[in-house]
Design a protein around this motif. Structure first.
Motif, PDB file in Angstrom:
ATOM      1  N   CYS A 138      -1.357  -0.622  -6.334  1.00  0.00           N
ATOM      2  CA  CYS A 138      -2.816  -0.429  -6.362  1.00  0.00           C
ATOM      3  C   CYS A 138      -3.523  -1.445  -5.475  1.00  0.00           C
ATOM      4  O   CYS A 138      -4.421  -1.094  -4.700  1.00  0.00           O
ATOM      5  N   MET A 139      -3.120  -2.706  -5.594  1.00  0.00           N
ATOM      6  CA  MET A 139      -3.755  -3.746  -4.792  1.00  0.00           C
ATOM      7  C   MET A 139      -3.485  -3.542  -3.296  1.00  0.00           C
ATOM      8  O   MET A 139      -4.381  -3.728  -2.468  1.00  0.00           O
ATOM      9  N   PHE A 140      -2.259  -3.136  -2.949  1.00  0.00           N
ATOM     10  CA  PHE A 140      -1.929  -2.923  -1.542  1.00  0.00           C
ATOM     11  C   PHE A 140      -2.751  -1.781  -0.953  1.00  0.00           C
ATOM     12  O   PHE A 140      -3.300  -1.898   0.154  1.00  0.00           O
ATOM     13  N   VAL A 141      -2.834  -0.673  -1.691  1.00  0.00           N
ATOM     14  CA  VAL A 141      -3.614   0.471  -1.201  1.00  0.00           C
ATOM     15  C   VAL A 141      -5.086   0.107  -1.085  1.00  0.00           C
ATOM     16  O   VAL A 141      -5.761   0.475  -0.116  1.00  0.00           O
ATOM     17  N   LYS A 142      -5.582  -0.645  -2.072  1.00  0.00           N
ATOM     18  CA  LYS A 142      -7.003  -1.012  -2.043  1.00  0.00           C
ATOM     19  C   LYS A 142      -7.303  -1.957  -0.875  1.00  0.00           C
ATOM     20  O   LYS A 142      -8.345  -1.830  -0.212  1.00  0.00           O
TER      21      LYS A 142
END
Length: 336
Positions: A138-142
């Motif tokens: 989630c953090m990488f995509v965000k």
């Protein structure tokens, strides 16, 4: 009264969804829901996901030690506990963190005399890997979302209407401020205007496509330097019967959408802007920005939004075409 924008100049859609009853649909796609959250909420969920799992498994480790009587034999060196050097809930919580994060300081370690602890260790290792994969994903995509890339894709503050090759055209300018380019860039334009059908049905914010070269491929851009996007006002255009006087009284919005892939990441990026009726300048043309220097071309973005007035008929494109047809017919019959 000034018209309420459908799309803001910075590309933000000015629409809010209300009275959504089927909120469970957001949970069926929890990954997208977390990515779409604001940063402060995403960080809160990120912290809570780890803190809750650490506390949960720490409580279970403490409960196993309590049920086995390990806490009552802390000074008994002959006793084999489930976890060495676990003497309370705090140490159980620390052991839970070490297990899930695979730190392994070596002070607290599970023994082979505790089958329930071995099962719990396997469960926490598996669940911890799942939490890591989900939250880090989630953090990488965000972080890698190309939303900020759109900040360096700029649109002219005004659109203009003037003649091009004896035809009225609606034009606006787009540019890319970065040296890394947008790959497979394409442009679209839509007219947002409420209308009423012949049957009396009122359609608010009806969307009509404005041709910017889809038939000829001119909508696919090589956006190395600023480009002027042109919509030819012909019989298929919704502005076919619009004159300068009508334009000043009309109420509409033109939404322009630029899409392409970010060269550095390969992710799709979209930039949007819009023009109200009073932001369309009749009888203007954009000033040139490109100049040839020694060994390269230079773009002067200082004049990106500048326009200059040019002689332009105030009549509609239909009237202009009719006048041209009458002139051609007169020339034809005047030839001996």
């Amino acid at each position: 009264r000034k018209r309420q924008r459908y799309v803001e100049k910075d590309g933000k859609c000015n629409v809010q969804h209300g009275n959504v009853r089927e909120t469970y649909r957001y949970l069926t796609d929890i990954f997208t829901t977390l990515v779409d959250l604001k940063w402060r909420f995403s960080l809160l969920v990120f912290i809570l996901a780890y803190a809750v799992t650490w506390l949960f498994f720490g409580l279970i480790w403490w409960f196993i030690a309590y049920c086995r009587g390990d806490l009552d034999h802390l000074e008994d060196h002959a006793w084999t506990p489930c976890v060495n050097n676990l003497n309370g809930f705090v140490s159980a919580f620390l052991f839970s963190i070490e297990t899930e994060t695979t730190i392994g300081y070596g002070h607290r370690v599970i023994t082979d005399k505790c089958p329930e602890g071995i099962v719990l260790l396997l469960l926490q290792a598996i669940l911890g890997s799942m939490v890591n994969a989900f939250m880090v994903g989630c953090m990488f995509v965000k972080i890698s979302q190309p939303n900020k890339r759109a900040e360096t894709l700029v649109f002219s503050s005004h659109a203009v209407v003037s003649l091009r090759d004896d035809r009225l055209c609606l034009m606006f300018r787009v540019g890319d401020l970065r040296d890394s380019h947008i790959v497979e860039a394409s442009i679209r334009a839509k007219l947002i205007k409420s209308k009423q059908t012949q049957e009396g049905e009122f359609i608010p914010l009806d969307q009509t496509d404005l041709s910017v070269g889809f038939e000829t491929g001119d909508d696919r851009l090589f956006l190395v330097s600023p480009l002027i996007i042109s919509h030819e006002i012909d019989e298929r255009s919704p502005f076919w019967d619009v004159s300068r006087h009508q334009l000043e009284k009309d109420d509409f919005e033109i939404v322009v959408i630029l899409e392409g892939m970010v060269e550095a990441t390969g992710m799709t990026c979209q930039a949007r802007s819009s023009y109200l009726a009073d932001e369309v300048l009749w009888g203007h043309r954009f000033t040139p920005l490109l100049s040839l220097e020694e060994g390269f071309y230079e773009v002067d973005y200082g004049g990106f939004h500048q326009t200059v007035p040019v002689p332009t008929p105030a009549c509609s494109a239909r009237q202009l075409a009719a006048a041209a047809a009458r002139r051609d017919a007169h020339l034809y019959w005047s030839i001996p």
